[in-house]
Design a protein around this motif. Sequence first.
Motif, PDB file in Angstrom:
ATOM      1  N   MET A 144    -150.094 -16.287   5.927  1.00  0.00           N
ATOM      2  CA  MET A 144    -149.116 -15.228   5.814  1.00  0.00           C
ATOM      3  C   MET A 144    -149.798 -13.990   5.249  1.00  0.00           C
ATOM      4  N   ALA A 145    -149.374 -12.841   5.740  1.00  0.00           N
ATOM      5  CA  ALA A 145    -149.972 -11.587   5.297  1.00  0.00           C
ATOM      6  C   ALA A 145    -148.882 -10.641   4.805  1.00  0.00           C
ATOM      7  N   LYS A 146    -149.176  -9.946   3.733  1.00  0.00           N
ATOM      8  CA  LYS A 146    -148.291  -8.905   3.227  1.00  0.00           C
ATOM      9  C   LYS A 146    -148.665  -7.620   3.957  1.00  0.00           C
ATOM     10  N   ILE A 147    -147.700  -7.046   4.668  1.00  0.00           N
ATOM     11  CA  ILE A 147    -147.941  -5.837   5.442  1.00  0.00           C
ATOM     12  C   ILE A 147    -147.041  -4.728   4.926  1.00  0.00           C
ATOM     13  N   THR A 148    -147.626  -3.542   4.774  1.00  0.00           N
ATOM     14  CA  THR A 148    -146.870  -2.370   4.353  1.00  0.00           C
ATOM     15  C   THR A 148    -146.627  -1.484   5.572  1.00  0.00           C
ATOM     16  N   TYR A 149    -145.361  -1.275   5.884  1.00  0.00           N
ATOM     17  CA  TYR A 149    -144.935  -0.392   6.960  1.00  0.00           C
ATOM     18  C   TYR A 149    -144.442   0.886   6.298  1.00  0.00           C
ATOM     19  N   ILE A 150    -144.980   2.021   6.709  1.00  0.00           N
ATOM     20  CA  ILE A 150    -144.581   3.296   6.113  1.00  0.00           C
ATOM     21  C   ILE A 150    -143.921   4.157   7.185  1.00  0.00           C
ATOM     22  N   GLU A 151    -142.661   4.479   6.939  1.00  0.00           N
ATOM     23  CA  GLU A 151    -141.923   5.338   7.859  1.00  0.00           C
ATOM     24  C   GLU A 151    -142.500   6.751   7.818  1.00  0.00           C
ATOM     25  N   HIS A 152    -142.154   7.547   8.819  1.00  0.00           N
ATOM     26  CA  HIS A 152    -142.660   8.916   8.919  1.00  0.00           C
ATOM     27  C   HIS A 152    -142.306   9.735   7.669  1.00  0.00           C
ATOM     28  N   ASP A 153    -141.156   9.446   7.062  1.00  0.00           N
ATOM     29  CA  ASP A 153    -140.733  10.194   5.874  1.00  0.00           C
ATOM     30  C   ASP A 153    -141.356   9.681   4.582  1.00  0.00           C
ATOM     31  N   GLY A 154    -142.213   8.645   4.690  1.00  0.00           N
ATOM     32  CA  GLY A 154    -142.903   8.115   3.518  1.00  0.00           C
ATOM     33  C   GLY A 154    -142.269   6.879   2.910  1.00  0.00           C
ATOM     34  N   THR A 155    -141.105   6.480   3.398  1.00  0.00           N
ATOM     35  CA  THR A 155    -140.452   5.276   2.888  1.00  0.00           C
ATOM     36  C   THR A 155    -141.301   4.053   3.214  1.00  0.00           C
ATOM     37  N   GLU A 156    -141.594   3.241   2.204  1.00  0.00           N
ATOM     38  CA  GLU A 156    -142.438   2.054   2.385  1.00  0.00           C
ATOM     39  C   GLU A 156    -141.608   0.781   2.416  1.00  0.00           C
ATOM     40  N   HIS A 157    -142.024  -0.141   3.266  1.00  0.00           N
ATOM     41  CA  HIS A 157    -141.428  -1.464   3.360  1.00  0.00           C
ATOM     42  C   HIS A 157    -142.581  -2.461   3.297  1.00  0.00           C
ATOM     43  N   VAL A 158    -142.602  -3.291   2.278  1.00  0.00           N
ATOM     44  CA  VAL A 158    -143.648  -4.299   2.138  1.00  0.00           C
ATOM     45  C   VAL A 158    -143.022  -5.657   2.425  1.00  0.00           C
ATOM     46  N   VAL A 159    -143.532  -6.336   3.458  1.00  0.00           N
ATOM     47  CA  VAL A 159    -142.953  -7.616   3.854  1.00  0.00           C
ATOM     48  C   VAL A 159    -144.054  -8.646   4.112  1.00  0.00           C
ATOM     49  N   ASP A 160    -143.683  -9.907   3.963  1.00  0.00           N
ATOM     50  CA  ASP A 160    -144.572 -11.005   4.319  1.00  0.00           C
ATOM     51  C   ASP A 160    -144.332 -11.345   5.778  1.00  0.00           C
ATOM     52  N   VAL A 161    -145.416 -11.425   6.541  1.00  0.00           N
ATOM     53  CA  VAL A 161    -145.326 -11.743   7.968  1.00  0.00           C
ATOM     54  C   VAL A 161    -146.150 -12.998   8.230  1.00  0.00           C
ATOM     55  N   LYS A 184    -152.234  -9.201  16.188  1.00  0.00           N
ATOM     56  CA  LYS A 184    -151.831 -10.529  15.721  1.00  0.00           C
ATOM     57  C   LYS A 184    -152.088 -10.649  14.223  1.00  0.00           C
ATOM     58  N   VAL A 185    -151.108 -11.169  13.516  1.00  0.00           N
ATOM     59  CA  VAL A 185    -151.213 -11.331  12.070  1.00  0.00           C
ATOM     60  C   VAL A 185    -152.014 -12.586  11.739  1.00  0.00           C
ATOM     61  N   THR A 186    -152.971 -12.421  10.843  1.00  0.00           N
ATOM     62  CA  THR A 186    -153.760 -13.525  10.288  1.00  0.00           C
ATOM     63  C   THR A 186    -153.910 -13.271   8.793  1.00  0.00           C
ATOM     64  N   ASP A 187    -154.451 -14.249   8.083  1.00  0.00           N
ATOM     65  CA  ASP A 187    -154.703 -14.065   6.649  1.00  0.00           C
ATOM     66  C   ASP A 187    -155.619 -12.876   6.401  1.00  0.00           C
ATOM     67  N   ALA A 188    -156.491 -12.571   7.353  1.00  0.00           N
ATOM     68  CA  ALA A 188    -157.428 -11.453   7.207  1.00  0.00           C
ATOM     69  C   ALA A 188    -156.718 -10.104   7.159  1.00  0.00           C
ATOM     70  N   LEU A 189    -155.456 -10.058   7.593  1.00  0.00           N
ATOM     71  CA  LEU A 189    -154.706  -8.799   7.573  1.00  0.00           C
ATOM     72  C   LEU A 189    -153.795  -8.672   6.353  1.00  0.00           C
ATOM     73  N   ASP A 190    -153.969  -9.562   5.375  1.00  0.00           N
ATOM     74  CA  ASP A 190    -153.174  -9.471   4.154  1.00  0.00           C
ATOM     75  C   ASP A 190    -153.473  -8.145   3.464  1.00  0.00           C
ATOM     76  N   GLY A 191    -152.446  -7.300   3.309  1.00  0.00           N
ATOM     77  CA  GLY A 191    -152.609  -5.980   2.717  1.00  0.00           C
ATOM     78  C   GLY A 191    -152.614  -4.848   3.729  1.00  0.00           C
ATOM     79  N   LEU A 192    -152.507  -5.179   5.019  1.00  0.00           N
ATOM     80  CA  LEU A 192    -152.526  -4.181   6.090  1.00  0.00           C
ATOM     81  C   LEU A 192    -151.481  -3.092   5.846  1.00  0.00           C
ATOM     82  N   ILE A 193    -151.864  -1.858   6.128  1.00  0.00           N
ATOM     83  CA  ILE A 193    -150.961  -0.719   6.019  1.00  0.00           C
ATOM     84  C   ILE A 193    -150.882  -0.042   7.380  1.00  0.00           C
TER      85      ILE A 193
END
Length: 106
Positions: free
Chosen positions: A1-18, A89-98
């Motif tokens: 599982m990887a924690k991924i940070t999705y940042i909207e155009h306005d700067g709003t961040e969403h951090v989720v486990d994928v 594709k999500v892998t453990d290597a992408l833990d922390g991806l932004i």
Amino acid sequence: MAKITYIEHDGTEHVVDVKNGLTVMEGAVKNNIPGIDADCGGACACATCHVYVDEAWREKTGSTSAMEDSMLDFAENVEPNSRLSCQIKVTDALDGLIVRMPESQH
């Protein structure tokens, strides 16, 4: 599982486990992240899951395929770090991806 940070155009961040094996797009859709439309459901046929991969993560997300390059022609404001999130594709290597979303997917 990887924690991924999705940042909207306005700067709003969403951090989720994928979960591993899903795509970055599927992680966004399953977690109701705004800004990734995914009209084709991940078939690399619409470019509405366009994201900008944080520079520190570009190499780890791999290179684009010919099909992805072709579909990026339909995205707006394409940059060198543009990707279609359905192709990462999500892998453990992408833990922390932004990833950042463009202002518009259309």
